[in-house]
Design an enzyme around this catalytic site. Sequence first.
Site, PDB file in Angstrom:
ATOM      1  CB  SER A  16      -0.940  -0.001   1.212  1.00  0.00           C
ATOM      2  OG  SER A  16      -0.220  -0.157   2.413  1.00  0.00           O
ATOM      3  CD  GLU A  18       1.486   7.668   5.070  1.00  0.00           C
ATOM      4  OE1 GLU A  18       1.226   6.598   5.663  1.00  0.00           O
ATOM      5  OE2 GLU A  18       2.083   8.610   5.608  1.00  0.00           O
ATOM      6  CB  ALA A  52       0.906  18.736  12.223  1.00  0.00           C
ATOM      7  CG  ASP A 110       2.942  14.201  16.176  1.00  0.00           C
ATOM      8  OD1 ASP A 110       3.084  13.491  17.194  1.00  0.00           O
ATOM      9  OD2 ASP A 110       3.375  13.877  15.055  1.00  0.00           O
ATOM     10  CE1 TYR A 149       4.035   5.895  16.466  1.00  0.00           C
ATOM     11  CE2 TYR A 149       2.020   4.998  17.415  1.00  0.00           C
ATOM     12  CZ  TYR A 149       2.672   5.952  16.652  1.00  0.00           C
ATOM     13  OH  TYR A 149       1.935   6.961  16.075  1.00  0.00           O
ATOM     14  CG  PHE A 220      10.597  12.543  10.958  1.00  0.00           C
ATOM     15  CD1 PHE A 220       9.919  13.592  11.568  1.00  0.00           C
ATOM     16  CD2 PHE A 220       9.872  11.427  10.570  1.00  0.00           C
ATOM     17  CE1 PHE A 220       8.548  13.530  11.790  1.00  0.00           C
ATOM     18  CE2 PHE A 220       8.496  11.349  10.789  1.00  0.00           C
ATOM     19  CZ  PHE A 220       7.836  12.408  11.403  1.00  0.00           C
ATOM     20  CG  HIS A 270       1.665   1.878   4.599  1.00  0.00           C
ATOM     21  ND1 HIS A 270       0.503   2.080   3.866  1.00  0.00           N
ATOM     22  CD2 HIS A 270       2.023   3.105   5.056  1.00  0.00           C
ATOM     23  CE1 HIS A 270       0.181   3.363   3.896  1.00  0.00           C
ATOM     24  NE2 HIS A 270       1.088   4.008   4.608  1.00  0.00           N
TER      25      HIS A 270
HETATM   26  P1  FAD Z   1      -2.195   7.083  19.919  1.00  0.00           P
HETATM   27  O1  FAD Z   1      -1.939   5.704  19.412  1.00  0.00           O
HETATM   28  O2  FAD Z   1      -3.567   7.479  20.222  1.00  0.00           O
HETATM   29  O3  FAD Z   1      -1.270   7.428  21.082  1.00  0.00           O
HETATM   30  C1  FAD Z   1       0.155   7.313  20.995  1.00  0.00           C
HETATM   31  C2  FAD Z   1       0.733   7.127  22.389  1.00  0.00           C
HETATM   32  O4  FAD Z   1       0.580   8.287  23.161  1.00  0.00           O
HETATM   33  C3  FAD Z   1       0.040   6.011  23.104  1.00  0.00           C
HETATM   34  O5  FAD Z   1       0.925   4.949  23.243  1.00  0.00           O
HETATM   35  C4  FAD Z   1      -0.381   6.557  24.429  1.00  0.00           C
HETATM   36  O6  FAD Z   1       0.213   5.846  25.474  1.00  0.00           O
HETATM   37  C5  FAD Z   1       0.039   7.976  24.430  1.00  0.00           C
HETATM   38  N1  FAD Z   1      -1.130   8.859  24.597  1.00  0.00           N
HETATM   39  C6  FAD Z   1      -2.284   8.813  23.913  1.00  0.00           C
HETATM   40  N2  FAD Z   1      -3.127   9.793  24.303  1.00  0.00           N
HETATM   41  C7  FAD Z   1      -2.480  10.484  25.251  1.00  0.00           C
HETATM   42  C8  FAD Z   1      -2.810  11.605  26.045  1.00  0.00           C
HETATM   43  N3  FAD Z   1      -3.996  12.225  25.952  1.00  0.00           N
HETATM   44  N4  FAD Z   1      -1.875  12.059  26.931  1.00  0.00           N
HETATM   45  C9  FAD Z   1      -0.684  11.426  27.031  1.00  0.00           C
HETATM   46  N5  FAD Z   1      -0.318  10.366  26.324  1.00  0.00           N
HETATM   47  C10 FAD Z   1      -1.197   9.880  25.459  1.00  0.00           C
HETATM   48  N6  FAD Z   1       0.335  12.366  11.935  1.00  0.00           N
HETATM   49  C11 FAD Z   1      -0.377  13.328  11.300  1.00  0.00           C
HETATM   50  O7  FAD Z   1      -0.455  14.466  11.802  1.00  0.00           O
HETATM   51  N7  FAD Z   1      -1.020  13.073  10.107  1.00  0.00           N
HETATM   52  C12 FAD Z   1      -0.987  11.857   9.529  1.00  0.00           C
HETATM   53  O8  FAD Z   1      -1.586  11.662   8.464  1.00  0.00           O
HETATM   54  C13 FAD Z   1      -0.243  10.808  10.158  1.00  0.00           C
HETATM   55  N8  FAD Z   1      -0.190   9.557   9.631  1.00  0.00           N
HETATM   56  C14 FAD Z   1       0.468   8.559  10.316  1.00  0.00           C
HETATM   57  C15 FAD Z   1       0.421   7.245   9.812  1.00  0.00           C
HETATM   58  C16 FAD Z   1       1.055   6.205  10.489  1.00  0.00           C
HETATM   59  C17 FAD Z   1       0.985   4.808   9.922  1.00  0.00           C
HETATM   60  C18 FAD Z   1       1.760   6.478  11.700  1.00  0.00           C
HETATM   61  C19 FAD Z   1       2.458   5.359  12.448  1.00  0.00           C
HETATM   62  C20 FAD Z   1       1.787   7.769  12.224  1.00  0.00           C
HETATM   63  C21 FAD Z   1       1.143   8.816  11.541  1.00  0.00           C
HETATM   64  N9  FAD Z   1       1.122  10.121  12.051  1.00  0.00           N
HETATM   65  C22 FAD Z   1       0.416  11.109  11.408  1.00  0.00           C
HETATM   66  C23 FAD Z   1       1.871  10.450  13.274  1.00  0.00           C
HETATM   67  C24 FAD Z   1       0.988  10.351  14.533  1.00  0.00           C
HETATM   68  O9  FAD Z   1      -0.011  11.342  14.484  1.00  0.00           O
HETATM   69  C25 FAD Z   1       1.891  10.548  15.731  1.00  0.00           C
HETATM   70  O10 FAD Z   1       2.752   9.464  15.887  1.00  0.00           O
HETATM   71  C26 FAD Z   1       1.159  10.876  17.017  1.00  0.00           C
HETATM   72  O11 FAD Z   1       2.122  11.334  17.971  1.00  0.00           O
HETATM   73  C27 FAD Z   1       0.430   9.724  17.652  1.00  0.00           C
HETATM   74  O12 FAD Z   1      -0.764   9.431  16.999  1.00  0.00           O
HETATM   75  P2  FAD Z   1      -1.421   7.972  17.251  1.00  0.00           P
HETATM   76  O13 FAD Z   1      -2.739   7.871  16.621  1.00  0.00           O
HETATM   77  O14 FAD Z   1      -0.419   6.969  16.900  1.00  0.00           O
HETATM   78  O15 FAD Z   1      -1.612   8.094  18.816  1.00  0.00           O
END
Ligand code: FAD
Length: 299
Positions: A16, A18, A52, A110, A149, A220, A270
Site C-alpha cells: 500500500s 501513502e 499536523a 501530534d 510503534y 525525524f 506500507h
Molecule cells: P495514539 O496511538 O492514540 O497514542 C500514541 C501514544 O501516546 C500512546 O501509546 C499513548 O500511550 C500515548 N497517549 C495517547 N493519548 C495520550 C494523552 N492524551 N496524553 C498522554 N499520552 C497519550 N500524523 C499526522 O499528523 N497526520 C498523519 O496523516 C499521520 N499519519 C500517520 C500514519 C502512520 C501509519 C503512523 C504510524 C503515524 C502517523 N502520524 C500522522 C503520526 C501520529 O499522528 C503521531 O505518531 C502521534 O504522535 C500519535 O498518533 P497515534 O494515533 O499513533 O496516537
Amino acid sequence: MRISQRPMSDANIRASFEFFPPSSPKMEEDLWRSVEKLAPLGPSFVSVTYGAGGSTRERTHATISRLIKETDLTVAAHLTCVGATREEVDEVVREYHEAGVRHFVALRGDAPEGTGYAFFAHGDGYQNGAELVAGLKAFSDFEITVSAYPEKHPDSPDFATDIELLKRKVDNGATRAITQFFFDNDLYESYVERVRKAGIYIPIVPGMVPVSNFKSVANFAAKCGTHVPQWLADRFEGLENDTHTAELVASAVAAEQVMDLVERGIEDFHFYTMNKADLVYAICHQLGLRPDDETQIAA
Ligand code: FAD
C-alpha cells in the site's frame, strides 16, 4: 541482515502507498506522476495524510476526492483528532463519507508544534486514536487502520501502556495497524511477538520509509524514537551532496530490509512514498511486484 535467496514470486506480496497532499502546482504534478507510476502495481490501498493539527484539511479532502473520482484505487483517508472537538472531527468524517471514503487511517496526531512536542488533548475532543476509532465506527462501518510503534511511542511510559492502547483500538473496531518506520527488523519482530502475547491478532503492517535524504530521515527518526543503526549511517556517509548515488543506495538498503522481512513471513508492506514514485517502484520491483497492464488511470 540476511538477503533472501527465495524467488519473491513464491510469496504473495501486497503493497500500500501513502501520499501527502500537495501544496503547489509543481507538487501536484509530482503527486499525480507518482500515482500513475505506482497504481499499476495494484496496491491494496493508497492513503493520503492529514497535516499536523488538521492543517491540510482542504488539500487532503481534494486529493482524496480526486483519487476516488479519477482512479479505481481503494483510497484511505488519514484523520487526526488533535486540537478539535468531537463535533468538528465528526463533521470532517461526514464530508469524507459523502465523498465516498470507506477506509480511514485513524490517528491521535501530534501537538500543533510538530512531532516531539508535548501533546495535550482537546477537552471536548477524542483523547487518542482508540477513542477516534470508536467515534468512526459509531458513524458508519468503516474499515479502520491504526498506528503501531515497534519502538514504543515517545509519549508512552512503557510498552505495556502502548500495547494496551493498541488493544483498545482493536476492541473498538480497527482491523489493521501500520507501524512507525523502523530500520531494525529484530525490533519489529519482537514487537509483533509482544502484541500477539497481548491477544492482538490484526496484521501489523511494516511502514517502510525509503531513505533518500539520510540527514532529514535521521532527524525525524530522533523525534519519533526510531533507532538509526550505525550501519545505516555508514552506508550514506559521504553522500551528503550526491543525491543520485544516495538514491541508488536508498533503493538497495530498503530492498534488503523488505526482503529480510519477506524471509520472516511478512507479505504486506506500507510505503511512505513522500510522493516520490521511482524509489518505491524500484523497491517493489525487487519484491516481485509487476505492473498490471489492465490498470489504467482515467486522466
Ligand atoms: P495514539 O496511538 O492514540 O497514542 C500514541 C501514544 O501516546 C500512546 O501509546 C499513548 O500511550 C500515548 N497517549 C495517547 N493519548 C495520550 C494523552 N492524551 N496524553 C498522554 N499520552 C497519550 N500524523 C499526522 O499528523 N497526520 C498523519 O496523516 C499521520 N499519519 C500517520 C500514519 C502512520 C501509519 C503512523 C504510524 C503515524 C502517523 N502520524 C500522522 C503520526 C501520529 O499522528 C503521531 O505518531 C502521534 O504522535 C500519535 O498518533 P497515534 O494515533 O499513533 O496516537
